[in-house]
Design an enzyme around this catalytic site. Structure first.
Site, PDB file in Angstrom:
ATOM      1  N   ASP A 129       6.692   5.661 -12.514  1.00 19.31           N
ATOM      2  CA  ASP A 129       5.307   5.446 -11.919  1.00 19.31           C
ATOM      3  C   ASP A 129       5.769   4.459 -10.516  1.00 19.31           C
ATOM      4  O   ASP A 129       5.989   3.273 -11.074  1.00 19.31           O
ATOM      5  CB  ASP A 129       4.394   4.850 -12.855  1.00 19.31           C
ATOM      6  CG  ASP A 129       2.942   4.680 -12.290  1.00 19.31           C
ATOM      7  OD1 ASP A 129       2.943   4.533 -11.013  1.00 19.31           O
ATOM      8  OD2 ASP A 129       1.993   5.152 -12.986  1.00 19.31           O
TER       9      ASP A 129
ATOM     10  N   LYS B 237      -4.737   4.326  -4.794  1.00 19.79           N
ATOM     11  CA  LYS B 237      -4.466   2.685  -4.730  1.00 19.79           C
ATOM     12  C   LYS B 237      -4.018   2.662  -3.133  1.00 19.79           C
ATOM     13  O   LYS B 237      -4.802   2.801  -2.319  1.00 19.79           O
ATOM     14  CB  LYS B 237      -3.495   2.314  -5.543  1.00 19.79           C
ATOM     15  CG  LYS B 237      -3.521   2.570  -7.054  1.00 19.79           C
ATOM     16  CD  LYS B 237      -4.773   1.676  -7.717  1.00 19.79           C
ATOM     17  CE  LYS B 237      -5.128   2.319  -9.043  1.00 19.79           C
ATOM     18  NZ  LYS B 237      -4.320   2.331 -10.061  1.00 19.79           N
TER      19      LYS B 237
ATOM     20  N   ARG C   7      -6.081  27.077  -3.977  1.00 20.37           N
ATOM     21  CA  ARG C   7      -5.774  26.142  -5.135  1.00 20.37           C
ATOM     22  C   ARG C   7      -4.513  25.587  -4.898  1.00 20.37           C
ATOM     23  O   ARG C   7      -4.144  24.408  -5.233  1.00 20.37           O
ATOM     24  CB  ARG C   7      -6.031  27.110  -6.709  1.00 20.37           C
ATOM     25  CG  ARG C   7      -5.942  25.951  -7.748  1.00 20.37           C
ATOM     26  CD  ARG C   7      -5.909  26.685  -9.115  1.00 20.37           C
ATOM     27  NE  ARG C   7      -4.731  27.783  -9.112  1.00 20.37           N
ATOM     28  CZ  ARG C   7      -4.852  28.949  -9.238  1.00 20.37           C
ATOM     29  NH1 ARG C   7      -5.921  29.419  -9.620  1.00 20.37           N
ATOM     30  NH2 ARG C   7      -3.785  29.708  -9.644  1.00 20.37           N
TER      31      ARG C   7
ATOM     32  N   TYR D  60       1.091   1.935 -17.381  1.00 14.39           N
ATOM     33  CA  TYR D  60       0.078   2.087 -17.295  1.00 14.39           C
ATOM     34  C   TYR D  60      -0.574   2.440 -18.694  1.00 14.39           C
ATOM     35  O   TYR D  60      -0.347   3.427 -19.001  1.00 14.39           O
ATOM     36  CB  TYR D  60      -0.243   2.888 -16.051  1.00 14.39           C
ATOM     37  CG  TYR D  60      -1.760   3.318 -15.976  1.00 14.39           C
ATOM     38  CD1 TYR D  60      -2.514   2.279 -15.203  1.00 14.39           C
ATOM     39  CD2 TYR D  60      -2.251   4.647 -15.815  1.00 14.39           C
ATOM     40  CE1 TYR D  60      -3.770   2.767 -14.882  1.00 14.39           C
ATOM     41  CE2 TYR D  60      -3.711   5.025 -15.662  1.00 14.39           C
ATOM     42  CZ  TYR D  60      -4.510   4.029 -15.166  1.00 14.39           C
ATOM     43  OH  TYR D  60      -5.693   4.303 -14.787  1.00 14.39           O
TER      44      TYR D  60
HETATM   45  C1  LIG Z   1      -4.155   3.396 -11.382  1.00 18.85           C
HETATM   46  C2  LIG Z   1      -2.861   3.781 -11.607  1.00 18.85           C
HETATM   47  C3  LIG Z   1      -2.841   5.000 -12.147  1.00 18.85           C
HETATM   48  C4  LIG Z   1      -3.810   6.139 -12.317  1.00 18.85           C
HETATM   49  O1  LIG Z   1      -4.424   6.588 -11.009  1.00 18.85           O
HETATM   50  P1  LIG Z   1      -5.950   7.171 -11.055  1.00 18.85           P
HETATM   51  O2  LIG Z   1      -6.007   7.715  -9.742  1.00 18.85           O
HETATM   52  O3  LIG Z   1      -6.678   5.963 -11.204  1.00 18.85           O
HETATM   53  O4  LIG Z   1      -5.895   7.990 -12.073  1.00 18.85           O
HETATM   54  C5  LIG Z   1      -1.471   5.494 -12.538  1.00 18.85           C
HETATM   55  N1  LIG Z   1      -0.682   4.387 -12.760  1.00 18.85           N
HETATM   56  C6  LIG Z   1      -0.696   3.003 -12.159  1.00 18.85           C
HETATM   57  C7  LIG Z   1       0.232   2.074 -12.114  1.00 18.85           C
HETATM   58  C8  LIG Z   1      -1.846   2.846 -11.751  1.00 18.85           C
HETATM   59  O5  LIG Z   1      -2.306   1.455 -11.343  1.00 18.85           O
END
Ligand SMILES: *Cc1c(COP(=O)(O)O)cnc(C)c1O
Length: 402
Positions: free
Chosen positions: A189, A214, A64, A117
């Site tokens: 973020d 992403k 884990r 987000y």
């Molecule tokens: C897509 C995204 C997230 C979340 O990511 P996931 O892997 O889809 O949970 C968080 N912050 C931003 C800016 C995003 O574009």
């Protein structure tokens, strides 16, 4: 290779298996170490491992907490973001909730930018509220204006730059100064920059979160999140809480992310070039009222982008002077752009942004009229001539060609 080497170099060499006489280079030199547990030869070995681990060494003891594959990916996130330690989660949103649940307690207040987000608002309205953690979402454009929203119990300033949907740039060094003065933890973020086009820890942020789903993964084939920090006390707190909550990812996903991230710089550069060419074309269309893309010369955040960013990417939004019916026709007519959430993969995607989700966003009021339709485009790695031809024919079908 030293920690001074360029990120382009480090991304090709980090996370390799130890070099024996002969070893495979492809795809990453390091296998996906799939295992639930780890076996020790003797009780003394086990005790020694835990002793060294308690002194801060990154040793494997149980599935884990991650194996060598995970540790390699953590190193890569640290190199990208300029952090000391990275923690992995099974999605970007998981990384956000890991951070907030690690650093906030009942009775605390979270001050957040209104451009973050969307699901962060849902997290605040549900889990955080249930745990008696109060949140305020407001414009973070002017750090001094944030002062009026401070409470004696404000603990975290949570931002995202460029912000979601409209790519609003924020003055990160000024926000960091504000956070320091008010003893707040600045959490950001950084999915947009993914440690390549923007590096908020170097601009004063305390914690950087990346949805590796992403651009890091880059191939639309996995979900991944990472939390990166540099301060030892913060690292210890997140470590303890990650362990308590059991956030964990599969070795296969870590392996795929390592394979994907090797080409992050070349992909981002090409996405950015294609997106700028699309901006140039869009700017000549009468139906386009506004382009949201900080690398674009007319974007409201362009000066901040020039000062603080080290690159750009394929993400842009446009405010279109169209009826709802026209925008539906436009989006449906696109052939190279799949209709879908997410971005950061190799392919072009389109999302018609619900203007309801922008209503609480001060930047939207300041830069777009009520009756425009907002469409977000992720410009992929296709030929930019084909992408523009596709946009052209879709505008034509929507009856919105100049
Ligand atoms: C897509 C995204 C997230 C979340 O990511 P996931 O892997 O889809 O949970 C968080 N912050 C931003 C800016 C995003 O574009």
């Amino acid at each position: 290779m030293s920690s001074e080497s360029s990120i382009h170099t480090r991304l090709q060499h980090l996370g390799m298996a130890p070099c024996d006489a002969q070893h495979p280079v492809a795809p990453v030199g390091l296998p996906a170490v799939r295992t639930s547990t780890v076996k020790f030869n003797t009780v003394e070995d086990l005790e020694d491992t835990y002793k060294r681990k308690s002194r801060g060494e990154r040793l494997v003891t149980y599935g884990r907490m991650g194996m060598e594959t995970h540790a390699a990916l953590e190193d890569i996130f640290c190199a990208l973001e300029g952090g000391r330690r990275a923690f992995l989660a099974s999605s970007g949103l998981g990384a956000i909730s890991m951070t907030l649940l690690s650093l906030l307690s009942a009775g605390d207040h979270l001050l957040a930018a209104d451009c973050v987000y969307g699901p962060v608002g849902h997290l605040a309205d549900t889990v955080l509220r249930r745990l008696d953690i109060d949140a305020t979402f407001t414009s973070a454009k002017d750090p001094q204006a944030l002062e009026q929203h401070l409470k004696p119990n404000t603990k975290i300033l949570y931002v995202e730059a460029p912000g979601s949907l409209l790519m609003q740039m924020l003055d990160m060094p000024a926000l960091a100064e504000f956070a320091r003065r008010h003893e707040l933890i600045l959490v950001t973020d950084n999915t947009w920059g993914s440690g390549y086009a923007y590096r908020p820890l170097a601009l004063g942020a305390d914690v950087s979160i990346v949805a590796g789903t992403k651009y890091v993964a880059g191939h639309s084939d996995l979900m991944l999140g990472a939390v990166i920090a540099k301060d030892p006390a913060l690292i210890k707190t997140i470590d303890t809480n990650q362990y308590a909550m059991g956030f964990s990812i599969s070795a296969d996903d870590a392996w795929l992310a390592i394979r994907g991230v090797r080409t992050l710089p070349v992909r981002m550069e090409q996405h950015a070039r294609n997106a700028l060419a699309v901006c140039q074309w869009l700017a000549r269309q009468a139906a386009v009222k506004k382009i949201f893309h900080p690398a674009w010369r007319d974007d409201a955040g362009h000066q901040l982008w020039k000062r603080d960013c080290t690159g750009s990417n394929g993400l842009l939004s446009v405010a279109l002077d169209m009826s709802k019916e026209q925008v539906r026709t436009f989006v449906n007519a696109l052939e190279l752009f799949g209709i879908g959430y997410s971005w950061g993969g190799y392919e072009s995607l389109v999302q018609w942004v619900d203007s309801g989700s922008l209503r609480s966003h001060a930047y939207f009021d300041a830069h777009a009229r009520e009756n425009v339709q907002v469409v977000r485009l992720h410009i992929g790695l296709e030929s930019v001539d084909d992408i523009i031809a596709d946009l052209h024919q879709a505008l034509q079908k929507a009856g919105a060609l100049s």
